[in-house]
Design a protein around this motif. Structure first.
Motif, PDB file in Angstrom:
ATOM      1  N   HIS A 150       0.833  -1.210   0.000  1.00  0.00           N
ATOM      2  CA  HIS A 150       0.000   0.000   0.000  1.00  0.00           C
ATOM      3  C   HIS A 150       0.863   1.255   0.000  1.00  0.00           C
ATOM      4  N   ALA A 151       1.967   1.223   0.718  1.00  0.00           N
ATOM      5  CA  ALA A 151       2.874   2.376   0.703  1.00  0.00           C
ATOM      6  C   ALA A 151       3.354   2.641  -0.716  1.00  0.00           C
ATOM      7  N   MET A 152       3.713   1.579  -1.439  1.00  0.00           N
ATOM      8  CA  MET A 152       4.156   1.750  -2.826  1.00  0.00           C
ATOM      9  C   MET A 152       3.019   2.271  -3.697  1.00  0.00           C
ATOM     10  N   ASP A 153       1.813   1.765  -3.465  1.00  0.00           N
ATOM     11  CA  ASP A 153       0.639   2.167  -4.246  1.00  0.00           C
ATOM     12  C   ASP A 153       0.335   3.649  -4.049  1.00  0.00           C
ATOM     13  N   ASN A 154       0.679   4.186  -2.909  1.00  0.00           N
ATOM     14  CA  ASN A 154       0.437   5.599  -2.611  1.00  0.00           C
ATOM     15  C   ASN A 154       1.600   6.499  -3.014  1.00  0.00           C
TER      16      ASN A 154
END
Length: 196
Positions: free
Chosen positions: A134-138
């Protein structure tokens, strides 16, 4: 073809090529065209490997990478919902669950279960791998928006609270990267690219 399993796997492999046709609102770096879901997934997967040392917790990087590669496959059938589209977000989970049934249902039963479990793990955001994914997705679209002088944010009249809210998920996966995002958001508010 006599081998039913292989036929199902190859049909799925061809179907997921359609991810290249799902356009996102984010523009490619340096004022490029709109990014597609496959480009987004590839980019954030390489970023996950590159930036894994900034995860708040130890992660299985291979599991994180397959999660980042497959997290948006359901959008082949559900379509992309813009992160700051409040109306679209109301139905996104239902549309994406139905799309997951359709897409992963193409696979042999064991692989359908495996892919569905990986997708659900990402959606539930309860494991270290999901939190870092999720961090990468954001971070990935925010980094692209920064390279475009906030063009996507200006087009859609986005307030800082939009990406800042998503940054709370980033913080769960990586405090270091969330701090980086906070600095970028402040910069774009000051530049007038994000509403305060």
């Amino acid at each position: 073809m006599d081998n039913q399993r292989l036929a199902q796997q190859l049909a799925f492999a061809l179907q997921i090529d359609d991810e290249k046709n799902v356009l996102r609102q984010t523009l490619l770096s340096n004022h490029g065209r709109r990014e597609n879901d496959a480009e987004h997934a590839w980019h954030m997967t390489v970023m996950a490997y590159l930036l894994r040392e900034y995860s708040n917790e130890p992660i299985d990087i291979a599991r994180t990478m397959i999660m980042t590669l497959t997290h948006d496959l359901v959008e082949i059938f559900a379509g992309d919902t813009y992160a700051y589209d409040a109306e679209g977000q109301k139905t996104a989970a239902t549309r994406e669950a139905a799309a997951a049934d359709q897409l992963f249902g193409m696979l042999p039963a064991d692989q359908a279960e495996e892919f569905r479990a990986i997708w659900e793990e990402f959606e539930q955001n309860q494991t270290p791998e999901a939190r870092f994914a999720h961090a990468m997705d954001n971070v990935q679209p925010i980094m692209l928006n920064d390279s475009n002088d906030g063009e996507s944010w200006r087009i859609h009249d986005v307030a800082r609270s939009g990406p800042a809210g998503r940054n709370a998920l980033t913080r769960q996966g990586s405090t270091t990267l969330a701090d980086y995002v906070d600095e970028l958001l402040d910069k774009h508010v000051a530049a007038g690219n994000l509403r305060p």
